[in-house]
Design a protein around this motif. Structure first.
Motif, PDB file in Angstrom:
ATOM      1  N   GLU A 123       0.546  12.629 -14.532  1.00 64.13           N
ATOM      2  CA  GLU A 123      -0.713  13.115 -15.105  1.00 64.13           C
ATOM      3  C   GLU A 123      -0.703  14.627 -15.279  1.00 64.13           C
ATOM      4  O   GLU A 123      -1.191  15.154 -16.282  1.00 64.13           O
ATOM      5  N   GLN A 124      -0.133  15.319 -14.277  1.00 69.64           N
ATOM      6  CA  GLN A 124      -0.042  16.771 -14.403  1.00 69.64           C
ATOM      7  C   GLN A 124       0.835  17.151 -15.580  1.00 69.64           C
ATOM      8  O   GLN A 124       0.515  18.050 -16.376  1.00 69.64           O
ATOM      9  N   ASP A 125       1.991  16.421 -15.661  1.00 70.20           N
ATOM     10  CA  ASP A 125       2.890  16.679 -16.790  1.00 70.20           C
ATOM     11  C   ASP A 125       2.178  16.371 -18.108  1.00 70.20           C
ATOM     12  O   ASP A 125       2.294  17.104 -19.094  1.00 70.20           O
ATOM     13  N   MET A 126       1.433  15.244 -18.069  1.00 66.56           N
ATOM     14  CA  MET A 126       0.705  14.861 -19.281  1.00 66.56           C
ATOM     15  C   MET A 126      -0.346  15.907 -19.636  1.00 66.56           C
ATOM     16  O   MET A 126      -0.559  16.213 -20.818  1.00 66.56           O
ATOM     17  N   THR A 127      -0.983  16.470 -18.599  1.00 58.68           N
ATOM     18  CA  THR A 127      -1.998  17.518 -18.857  1.00 58.68           C
ATOM     19  C   THR A 127      -1.360  18.719 -19.525  1.00 58.68           C
ATOM     20  O   THR A 127      -1.900  19.286 -20.488  1.00 58.68           O
ATOM     21  N   GLU A 128      -0.181  19.110 -18.981  1.00 59.36           N
ATOM     22  CA  GLU A 128       0.524  20.234 -19.611  1.00 59.36           C
ATOM     23  C   GLU A 128       0.923  19.900 -21.039  1.00 59.36           C
ATOM     24  O   GLU A 128       0.803  20.736 -21.938  1.00 59.36           O
ATOM     25  N   ILE A 142       0.842  -1.217   0.000  1.00 64.27           N
ATOM     26  CA  ILE A 142       0.000   0.000   0.000  1.00 64.27           C
ATOM     27  C   ILE A 142       0.863   1.247   0.000  1.00 64.27           C
ATOM     28  O   ILE A 142       0.592   2.234  -0.703  1.00 64.27           O
ATOM     29  N   SER A 143       1.937   1.247   0.818  1.00 69.01           N
ATOM     30  CA  SER A 143       2.834   2.408   0.830  1.00 69.01           C
ATOM     31  C   SER A 143       3.478   2.617  -0.523  1.00 69.01           C
ATOM     32  O   SER A 143       3.600   3.750  -1.012  1.00 69.01           O
ATOM     33  N   ARG A 144       3.884   1.493  -1.152  1.00 69.94           N
ATOM     34  CA  ARG A 144       4.470   1.616  -2.492  1.00 69.94           C
ATOM     35  C   ARG A 144       3.436   2.151  -3.495  1.00 69.94           C
ATOM     36  O   ARG A 144       3.751   2.963  -4.367  1.00 69.94           O
ATOM     37  N   ILE A 145       2.198   1.657  -3.320  1.00 67.55           N
ATOM     38  CA  ILE A 145       1.120   2.140  -4.225  1.00 67.55           C
ATOM     39  C   ILE A 145       0.901   3.637  -4.051  1.00 67.55           C
ATOM     40  O   ILE A 145       0.704   4.374  -5.017  1.00 67.55           O
ATOM     41  N   ASP A 146       0.963   4.105  -2.763  1.00 64.13           N
ATOM     42  CA  ASP A 146       0.804   5.540  -2.538  1.00 64.13           C
ATOM     43  C   ASP A 146       1.889   6.335  -3.230  1.00 64.13           C
ATOM     44  O   ASP A 146       1.627   7.394  -3.834  1.00 64.13           O
ATOM     45  N   LEU A 196       3.518   5.377  -5.826  1.00 62.67           N
ATOM     46  CA  LEU A 196       3.259   5.301  -7.267  1.00 62.67           C
ATOM     47  C   LEU A 196       2.124   6.234  -7.679  1.00 62.67           C
ATOM     48  O   LEU A 196       2.139   6.818  -8.764  1.00 62.67           O
ATOM     49  N   LYS A 197       1.106   6.368  -6.786  1.00 69.06           N
ATOM     50  CA  LYS A 197       0.016   7.294  -7.095  1.00 69.06           C
ATOM     51  C   LYS A 197       0.515   8.720  -7.196  1.00 69.06           C
ATOM     52  O   LYS A 197       0.098   9.487  -8.064  1.00 69.06           O
ATOM     53  N   LYS A 198       1.413   9.100  -6.233  1.00 69.61           N
ATOM     54  CA  LYS A 198       1.966  10.455  -6.308  1.00 69.61           C
ATOM     55  C   LYS A 198       2.735  10.661  -7.610  1.00 69.61           C
ATOM     56  O   LYS A 198       2.618  11.705  -8.266  1.00 69.61           O
ATOM     57  N   SER A 199       3.553   9.616  -7.945  1.00 73.29           N
ATOM     58  CA  SER A 199       4.299   9.713  -9.208  1.00 73.29           C
ATOM     59  C   SER A 199       3.332   9.810 -10.382  1.00 73.29           C
ATOM     60  O   SER A 199       3.521  10.597 -11.321  1.00 73.29           O
ATOM     61  N   MET A 200       2.270   8.993 -10.297  1.00 71.92           N
ATOM     62  CA  MET A 200       1.277   9.017 -11.377  1.00 71.92           C
ATOM     63  C   MET A 200       0.614  10.382 -11.466  1.00 71.92           C
ATOM     64  O   MET A 200       0.361  10.885 -12.570  1.00 71.92           O
TER      65      MET A 200
END
Length: 870
Positions: free
Chosen positions: A788-793, A774-778, A780-784
C-alpha cells in the motif's frame, strides 16, 4: 497555586452557590472574582483580630490579586449582591484602620489602587461615592500624605470620583478638605512648592490643576460646598492665582458668578473652544464622567448670563461639532468588543447628542447666530446609526426631532423618506415590552413630528397599524377601572400613553376612515382618561402641551378627564410637589446665585474674618502689656478673651463631635446599603420559596390524583388476580405433563454432552490451526502495508505524471489551436495568392497585348515614315 485552586473551587454566584439559588448562573470570571472577594474578606477579618505583620502581608497579597485578576465590571453591585456590599464595607474599614496606623503604608496605597481600579466601572464608581462614602476617607488621607507622587495619585482619584458628585449639606470632612485643596492651589501646603526664582515645578503645577479640578467638581451644583468654600478662602487672591489654568479657571470663575470675576466676551469664547477641545479629548478614550461634567456645564449655561450671551454669539459651533464628528469617526474605529467599552461609547455619544440638541434649541432665541445647517446631513448620517442602541437611542431620536423642528427641515425629511428602514426599526422596537421607556417616548415624539411633514407622513402611516397602539398602551389598559386611584402606574407609562394617544389623534386626522373609530374607542377607556388627567397635572411642560393638543380632538372626553383631574388634585399626595419643589428651588438658587452671594457676603468674606482676628490679636497684645488705662475695661476684655477661648474649645469639641457623627453617618449609610442588599436577597429567596410552594401544591394535587388512579388500578388488579388463580391451577396440570417430557429431554442432553466433548477436541485443533493462520495473516498485512505504501508512492507519481500530462495536453491543445489558426491563415493567404496570381496573369496578358500593340504602332510608324533620299 493553592489559593488559585481555592478560587476555582469556590461556589456559584455572588450570593448563593447551592442548586436552589435564585440568582442566575454566572460566568467563570464572576465565579473567580467572588473567590478573590471572599478570600479578601477572610484576610481582613484575620487582620482585624490579630493585627500582625503576617496577616497584613496576606491582606496586601489579596488586594493585589483583586486589582490585577478581577475586571472592574465584576465590582459593579447588583440588586441583592450581599457579598460585594460587605466587600466595600470591609475595604472601607481596612483603609480606616490603616489610615490611623500610618498614611505611608504600602497596604493602604494598594487599597487606594484597588478603589481606583473599581471606579473604572460606572456602576461601581457610583457605589464607591454614594453608597459607601469613600470620598471623605480619601479627603482625610490626602491631608496626611506627604509624598508628591502619592498626593498626585489621590488627586487623580478624587478628581475621577467627584465628577457630578451631589452634596446636600456641609459634611464634616469638607472644611478640612477644601482648606487643603485651596492650600495646594495657592501653593501654601508645601514650602518647597516654588523653586528658585519663583518658578513653579511641573509636578506641583500638575497637582495644582488637579486640586483645582476637584474644587470645581465639589462646588458645581453643590451650594453647601460653595458657601463653605467662600467662607474658607480669600476670593480675590484665589481668583488671581487660578487665572492661568485655562478651562479649569474659567469653570471655577463661572461657578463663583459674575460678582467675583467679570468676564470679557473673548474670554468666554476661549472657554467655549477649550470646552469643545476637552470634549474631543474625552471622546478619544470614552471618558464618560469627565464628558458628562463638561456637557452638563454647557447645558446649564443659562444660569450664567455672560456665558449664555457668549454661546448665542458664538459663530464656531459648526466647526467645533465637525471636529467632534471627526473624532467620533476615529474613535469608532477602536476596539469596542468589550461590553464595558461599548457601554461607555454609547453613553458618551448620548451626551454629545444632548449637547447638539441644546445648541439647536438656543438657535431659536433672539440675537442668536447659531446655525448647524452645514453639518446637518453628516449629523443625521451618524445619529441614524445609533437610534436603536440601548444607552443613547433616546438621545439620538430626540436629536432627530430637534433637527426636524429647528434644523434643515426639508433636508432631514427627505433623508428619512429616502431610507424609511430606520423608521421601521424604531416602530418595531417600540412595540416590544422590553424596550426602554425613554426610547419609546422619543420614538412616539419623532413619529408625531414626521406626520406633520408631507414627505414622511406616508412612511409613518405605512409602518403602523391599530395593534401598534394596543401594544404600547398595554400597561395602562391592564389597570382595573374601578380601582384606578389605588393602583400604581409609573410616570413613564403615563407619558407613553399620552404621546401615544397624541400620535393616534394625528393619524386619525389624516386617515379618518381607518383610525377614527379606534381613537374614539381608546379615549372612552377610563384607564387612558386617568393617564390624561395625570399628564395634565404633571410638572412636565411637554406632557401638558401634548394633553392640551389631544383636548382639541372633537371627541375628547372633557367631563371624564376633568373628574379624574379633580380626584388626583384633591388626594393627599396627588400633586407630587415635593420632589419637583426641590428641583425648582435648586434651579432658582442657581439662577439667583449673584443675589445669594450678595446677601451672604458678610458671612463669606474671609478678609473680614482676618481683620477681626487681627483686631483681637491687637487687643490681646494691649492686655498682655497692661497698657489699658481702665482696670474694669481690662477685666472685661480679659473676660471676653476667656469667653472666646471657651467658645473656641466648644467649637473644637463640636467639630470633633461633628466628625464622629459624620463617621457614624458613613457607617450607617454603608450598613443601610448592606441591609438593603440583604433585604433584596431575602425578597428574592422569598419569591423563590413562594414559587416552590406553588410548585409543591401543584405536585400534591397531582399526587392525590395519582392516588385515586392507583386505587382504581388496584381493584382491577385484584380482579385479574382471581382470574389468574384459575389459570394457575390449569398451568400446574400442564406442568406435570411437562416434567415427564423433561426426563426424556435429560437423556437427550446426556447424548448431546458426549457429542460436545468430541466437538471440543476438534475445536482445540481448529484453534491451533487458526493461530497459525493469524500469524500468516499478520505477515500478509505487513506485506500489504508495504504494498500500500508503494502503491501510495506510485499513485503520487501517477498524480504528478497526470498533472504533467494535463499540462502537456493543455499545451498540445494550445499548439493545435495555434496550428488551426495558422492553417486558416495559410488558406486565406493561398486564396489571396491565387487572386494575386490571377491578377498577375491578367496584367501579363494586358502587358503582352500592350507590347503587341506597341510593336504594331511602331511598325506602322516605320512604314509611314518618309524614306530618305539617297
Amino acid at each position: 497555586m493553592a489559593t488559585l485552586r481555592n478560587h476555582l473551587s469556590a461556589g456559584g454566584g455572588l450570593n448563593h452557590s447551592g442548586p436552589d439559588s435564585p440568582q442566575e448562573p454566572q460566568d467563570a470570571g464572576a465565579t473567580l472574582a467572588i473567590g478573590y472577594v471572599r478570600e479578601f474578606r477572610m484576610r481582613v477579618a484575620c487582620f482585624q483580630v490579630q493585627r500582625s505583620e503576617e496577616s497584613l502581608v496576606y491582606v496586601q497579597r489579596s488586594v493585589a490579586l483583586l486589582g490585577t485578576k478581577v475586571l472592574p465590571a465584576h465590582f459593579a453591585p447588583t440588586p441583592g449582591n450581599l457579598e460585594l456590599a460587605r466587600f466595600y464595607v470591609d475595604l472601607y474599614a481596612l483603609m480606616g484602620a490603616l489610615k490611623n496606623e500610618g498614611a505611608e503604608g504600602d497596604v493602604l496605597w494598594a487599597c487606594v489602587g484597588l478603589v481606583q481600579h473599581c471606579s473604572r466601572n460606572l456602576e461601581a464608581r457610583q457605589a464607591v461615592v454614594e453608597h459607601f462614602c469613600f470620598v471623605p476617607l480619601l479627603g482625610v488621607l490626602i491631608r496626611h500624605t506627604k509624598r508628591t507622587e502619592r498626593v498626585h495619585r489621590l488627586l487623580v482619584l478624587l478628581q475621577d470620583l467627584t465628577y457630578g458628585i451631589k452634596i446636600a449639606w456641609e459634611e464634616p470632612f469638607l472644611a478640612a478638605l477644601i482648606e487643603h485643596l485651596v492650600g495646594i492651589v495657592l501653593c501654601t501646603e508645601d514650602v518647597s512648592c516654588t523653586a528658585s526664582g519663583g518658578s513653579v515645578r511641573d509636578d506641583d503645577d500638575e497637582n495644582t490643576m488637579l486640586a483645582l479640578s476637584v474644587l470645581v467638581n465639589l462646588c458645581y451644583k453643590n451650594f453647601a460646598v460653595l458657601f463653605l468654600f467662600l467662607r474658607s478662602v480669600n476670593i480675590s487672591a484665589f481668583c488671581r492665582r487660578i487665572q492661568n489654568y485655562g478651562l479649569l479657571a474659567y469653570k471655577m470663575l463661572i461657578i463663583l458668578s459674575e460678582d467675583v470675576y467679570s468676564f470679557q466676551q473673548s474670554e468666554l469664547c476661549t472657554f467655549l473652544r477649550l470646552s469643545f477641545a476637552g470634549i474631543e479629548d474625552c471622546l478619544k478614550h470614552w471618558n464618560v464622567a469627565q464628558l458628562r461634567h463638561i456637557v452638563d456645564f454647557l447645558l446649564d449655561s443659562q444660569s450664567h448670563p455672560g456665558l449664555h450671551r457668549a454661546m448665542l454669539s458664538h459663530g464656531h459651533f459648526c466647526e467645533d461639532f465637525e471636529k467632534l464628528l471627526d473624532q467620533i469617526d476615529t474613535s469608532n474605529g477602536m476596539d469596542v468588543s468589550q461590553e464595558e467599552t461599548s457601554k461607555h461609547q454609547q453613553i458618551s455619544l448620548g451626551l454629545v447628542f444632548r449637547l447638539v440638541s441644546y445648541i439647536l434649541q438656543m438657535s431659536e432665541e433672539a440675537n442668536s447666530c447659531i446655525s448647524l445647517d452645514a453639518i446637518t446631513p453628516r449629523l443625521y448620517e451618524m445619529v441614524s446609526d445609533w437610534m436603536s442602541s440601548d444607552q443613547c437611542g433616546a438621545a439620538a431620536i430626540e436629536l432627530i426631532c430637534t433637527l426636524l423642528r429647528l434644523g434643515k427641515r426639508a433636508a432631514v425629511a427627505e433623508m428619512i423618506a429616502n431610507d424609511p428602514s430606520h423608521v421601521a426599526k424604531l416602530v418595531a422596537s417600540a412595540e416590544r415590552p422590553d424596550t426602554d421607556a425613554g426610547q419609546v417616548l422619543a420614538t412616539l415624539r419623532l413619529l408625531i413630528a414626521l406626520l406633520q411633514e408631507t414627505k414622511t407622513n406616508k412612511v409613518v402611516l405605512s409602518k403602523i397599524s391599530e395593534s401598534y397602539f394596543d401594544k404600547i398602551l398595554a400597561a395602562p389598559l391592564a389597570l382595573v377601572p374601578q380601582f384606578l386611584s389605588t393602583q400604581s402606574l409609573a410616570q413613564c407609562e403615563v407619558e407613553k400613553a399620552c404621546f401615544c394617544l397624541l400620535l393616534l389623534v394625528n393619524v386619525a386626522g389624516i386617515a379618518k376612515k381607518a383610525y377614527l373609530d379606534k381613537c374614539c374607542t381608546l379615549l372612552e377607556q377610563p384607564q387612558l382618561q386617568y393617564c390624561l388627567a395625570r399628564g395634565m397635572v404633571s410638572k412636565n411642560e411637554a406632557l401638558v402641551a401634548a394633553v392640551l393638543q389631544i383636548a382639541q380632538f372633537e371627541h375628547f372626553p372633557k367631563a371624564s378627564v376633568a373628574k379624574h383631574v379633580s380626584a388626583i388634585t384633591s388626594s393627599p399626595g396627588g400633586m407630587m410637589t415635593k420632589a419637583s419643589a426641590v428641583g425648582s428651588d435648586q434651579v432658582e438658587q442657581l439662577r439667583n446665585l449673584s443675589s445669594i452671594f450678595k446677601a451672604n457676603r458678610i458671612f463669606t468674606d474671609k478678609d473680614m474674618v482676618q481683620r477681626v482676628n487681627a483686631l483681637l490679636d491687637n487687643i490681646g497684645g494691649i492686655v498682655s502689656r497692661n497698657e489699658l488705662a481702665s482696670a474694669p475695661t481690662s477685666q472685661v476684655i480679659e473676660l471676653y478673651n476667656h469667653r472666646i477661648e471657651s467658645l473656641n474649645g466648644t467649637v473644637a469639641s463640636l467639630q470633633q463631635r461633628l466628625e464622629q457623627a459624620g463617621e457614624q453617618l458613613t457607617i450607617g449609610t454603608q450598613q443601610a446599603h448592606v441591609q438593603s442588599a440583604e433585604l433584596e436577597r431575602f425578597q428574592s429567596s422569598n419569591f423563590q420559596l413562594l414559587i416552590s410552594q406553588e410548585r409543591l401544591q401543584t405536585r400534591c394535587k397531582d399526587l392525590k390524583q395519582q392516588k385515586v388512579e392507583l386505587k382504581s388500578n388496584m381493584t382491577i388488579l385484584l380482579k385479574q388476580l382471581s382470574e389468574n388463580s384459575v389459570q394457575l391451577q390449569a398451568n400446574e396440570r400442564r406442568l406435570t405433563v411437562k416434567k415427564s417430557e423433561i426426563a426424556d429431554l435429560q437423556k437427550d442432553c446426556e447424548n448431546l454432552r458426549s457429542k460436545l466433548s468430541a466437538k471440543s477436541e476438534e475445536l482445540t485443533k481448529l484453534e491451533a490451526h487458526n493461530k497459525e493462520n493469524i500469524s500468516r495473516i499478520d505477515k500478509l498485512k505487513k506485506s500489504m502495508a508495504a504494498y500500500e505504501q508503494d502503491m501510495t508512492e506510485k499513485l503520487r507519481t501517477i498524480g504528478e505524471r497526470d498533472r504533467e500530462l494535463a499540462k502537456t495536453q493543455k499545451a498540445l491543445e494550445e499548439q493545435r489551436e495555434a496550428c488551426k489558426k495558422s492553417e486558416d491563415l495559410i488558406s486565406v493567404l493561398e486564396t489571396q495568392l491565387q487572386e494575386r496570381k490571377a491578377q498577375i496573369e491578367s496584367l501579363e496578358m494586358e502587358q503582352k497585348e500592350t507590347e503587341d500593340l506597341r510593336k504594331t504602332i511602331m511598325s506602322l510608324m516605320e512604314s509611314k515614315k518618309p524614306k530618305r533620299k539617297a
